[in-house]
Design a protein around this motif. Structure first.
Motif, mmCIF file in Angstrom:
data_model
loop_
_atom_site.group_PDB
_atom_site.id
_atom_site.type_symbol
_atom_site.label_atom_id
_atom_site.label_comp_id
_atom_site.label_asym_id
_atom_site.label_seq_id
_atom_site.Cartn_x
_atom_site.Cartn_y
_atom_site.Cartn_z
ATOM 1 N N LEU A 185 46.352 25.929 61.126
ATOM 2 C CA LEU A 185 47.620 26.658 61.231
ATOM 3 C C LEU A 185 48.350 26.690 59.898
ATOM 4 C CD1 LEU A 185 48.941 25.558 64.710
ATOM 5 C CD2 LEU A 185 48.084 27.793 64.029
ATOM 6 N N ASN A 186 48.302 25.609 59.137
ATOM 7 C CA ASN A 186 48.929 25.593 57.824
ATOM 8 C C ASN A 186 48.265 26.601 56.892
ATOM 9 O OD1 ASN A 186 51.188 24.119 57.492
ATOM 10 N ND2 ASN A 186 50.163 22.276 56.776
ATOM 11 N N TYR A 187 46.946 26.713 56.985
ATOM 12 C CA TYR A 187 46.217 27.627 56.105
ATOM 13 C C TYR A 187 46.566 29.081 56.417
ATOM 14 C CZ TYR A 187 42.334 29.983 53.822
ATOM 15 O OH TYR A 187 41.585 30.810 53.053
ATOM 16 N N TYR A 188 46.636 29.429 57.695
ATOM 17 C CA TYR A 188 46.846 30.824 58.059
ATOM 18 C C TYR A 188 48.316 31.217 58.142
ATOM 19 C CZ TYR A 188 41.910 31.392 58.927
ATOM 20 O OH TYR A 188 40.556 31.474 58.771
ATOM 21 N N MET A 189 49.248 30.282 58.102
ATOM 22 C CA MET A 189 50.665 30.620 58.185
ATOM 23 C C MET A 189 51.255 30.969 56.818
ATOM 24 S SD MET A 189 51.681 30.652 61.280
ATOM 25 C CE MET A 189 53.444 30.533 61.226
ATOM 26 N N THR A 190 50.521 30.728 55.748
ATOM 27 C CA THR A 190 51.046 31.053 54.428
ATOM 28 C C THR A 190 51.074 32.565 54.262
ATOM 29 O OG1 THR A 190 48.853 30.891 53.461
ATOM 30 C CG2 THR A 190 50.238 28.918 53.378
ATOM 31 N N THR A 191 52.173 33.070 53.744
ATOM 32 C CA THR A 191 52.283 34.505 53.519
ATOM 33 C C THR A 191 51.965 34.790 52.057
ATOM 34 O OG1 THR A 191 54.635 34.266 53.063
ATOM 35 C CG2 THR A 191 54.008 34.808 55.313
ATOM 36 N N THR A 192 51.003 35.628 51.852
ATOM 37 C CA THR A 192 50.637 35.991 50.492
ATOM 38 C C THR A 192 51.312 37.311 50.144
ATOM 39 O OG1 THR A 192 48.671 37.103 51.280
ATOM 40 C CG2 THR A 192 48.421 34.813 50.619
ATOM 41 N N THR A 193 51.925 37.339 48.995
ATOM 42 C CA THR A 193 52.570 38.567 48.554
ATOM 43 C C THR A 193 51.619 39.277 47.603
ATOM 44 O OG1 THR A 193 53.626 37.377 46.746
ATOM 45 C CG2 THR A 193 54.878 37.609 48.782
ATOM 46 N N SER A 194 51.218 40.449 47.969
ATOM 47 C CA SER A 194 50.317 41.194 47.101
ATOM 48 C C SER A 194 51.162 41.970 46.092
ATOM 49 C CB SER A 194 49.449 42.155 47.919
ATOM 50 O OG SER A 194 50.278 43.075 48.587
ATOM 51 N N GLU A 195 50.930 41.656 44.856
ATOM 52 C CA GLU A 195 51.661 42.343 43.805
ATOM 53 C C GLU A 195 51.071 43.737 43.611
ATOM 54 O OE1 GLU A 195 51.555 39.995 40.327
ATOM 55 O OE2 GLU A 195 52.445 38.239 41.265
ATOM 56 N N GLU A 196 51.928 44.673 43.276
ATOM 57 C CA GLU A 196 51.432 46.017 43.008
ATOM 58 C C GLU A 196 50.591 45.984 41.739
ATOM 59 O OE1 GLU A 196 54.685 48.671 42.765
ATOM 60 O OE2 GLU A 196 55.400 48.246 44.785
ATOM 61 N N SER A 197 49.651 46.910 41.667
ATOM 62 C CA SER A 197 48.790 46.925 40.497
ATOM 63 C C SER A 197 49.632 47.176 39.252
ATOM 64 C CB SER A 197 47.727 48.008 40.635
ATOM 65 O OG SER A 197 48.356 49.265 40.761
ATOM 66 N N PRO A 198 49.421 46.380 38.242
ATOM 67 C CA PRO A 198 50.238 46.544 37.038
ATOM 68 C C PRO A 198 49.980 47.894 36.382
ATOM 69 C CG PRO A 198 48.446 45.005 36.640
ATOM 70 C CD PRO A 198 48.424 45.339 38.097
ATOM 71 N N THR A 199 51.019 48.481 35.886
ATOM 72 C CA THR A 199 50.876 49.773 35.219
ATOM 73 C C THR A 199 50.147 49.562 33.900
ATOM 74 O OG1 THR A 199 53.027 49.497 34.170
ATOM 75 C CG2 THR A 199 52.971 50.694 36.261
ATOM 76 N N LYS A 200 49.337 50.524 33.574
ATOM 77 C CA LYS A 200 48.586 50.413 32.332
ATOM 78 C C LYS A 200 49.534 50.647 31.159
ATOM 79 C CE LYS A 200 44.210 51.843 34.243
ATOM 80 N NZ LYS A 200 43.099 52.797 34.172
ATOM 81 N N LYS A 201 49.610 49.658 30.320
ATOM 82 C CA LYS A 201 50.460 49.782 29.150
ATOM 83 C C LYS A 201 49.585 50.144 27.953
ATOM 84 C CE LYS A 201 53.863 46.470 30.738
ATOM 85 N NZ LYS A 201 54.542 45.200 30.471
ATOM 86 N N SER A 202 49.945 51.190 27.298
ATOM 87 C CA SER A 202 49.166 51.577 26.133
ATOM 88 C C SER A 202 49.615 50.733 24.940
ATOM 89 C CB SER A 202 49.358 53.062 25.823
ATOM 90 O OG SER A 202 50.730 53.306 25.551
ATOM 91 N N ILE A 203 48.653 50.348 24.172
ATOM 92 C CA ILE A 203 48.952 49.544 22.991
ATOM 93 C C ILE A 203 49.388 50.500 21.889
ATOM 94 C CG2 ILE A 203 48.001 47.945 21.302
ATOM 95 C CD1 ILE A 203 46.002 47.085 23.452
#
Length: 53
Positions: A26-44
């Protein structure tokens, strides 16, 4: 009855083992994972250097 004592210890062991496993599952499955949005491609930004030889 004294001959029933090992069976009681076994049942007690299974009870605590089941409680421990249920708690961990129950401890393993009760954790809420926040999926971060894919990072925007930054041009160098590289300055364009015009070499004059």
């Amino acid at each position: 009855m004294p001959q029933m004592m090992p069976m009681e210890w076994t049942m007690l062991y299974f009870f605590f083992l089941a409680t421990f496993l249920m708690f961990n599952i129950l401890n393993y499955y009760m954790t809420t994972t926040t999926s971060e949005e894919s990072p925007t491609k930054k041009s160098i930004n590289q300055p364009h250097i015009n070499w004059k030889w």
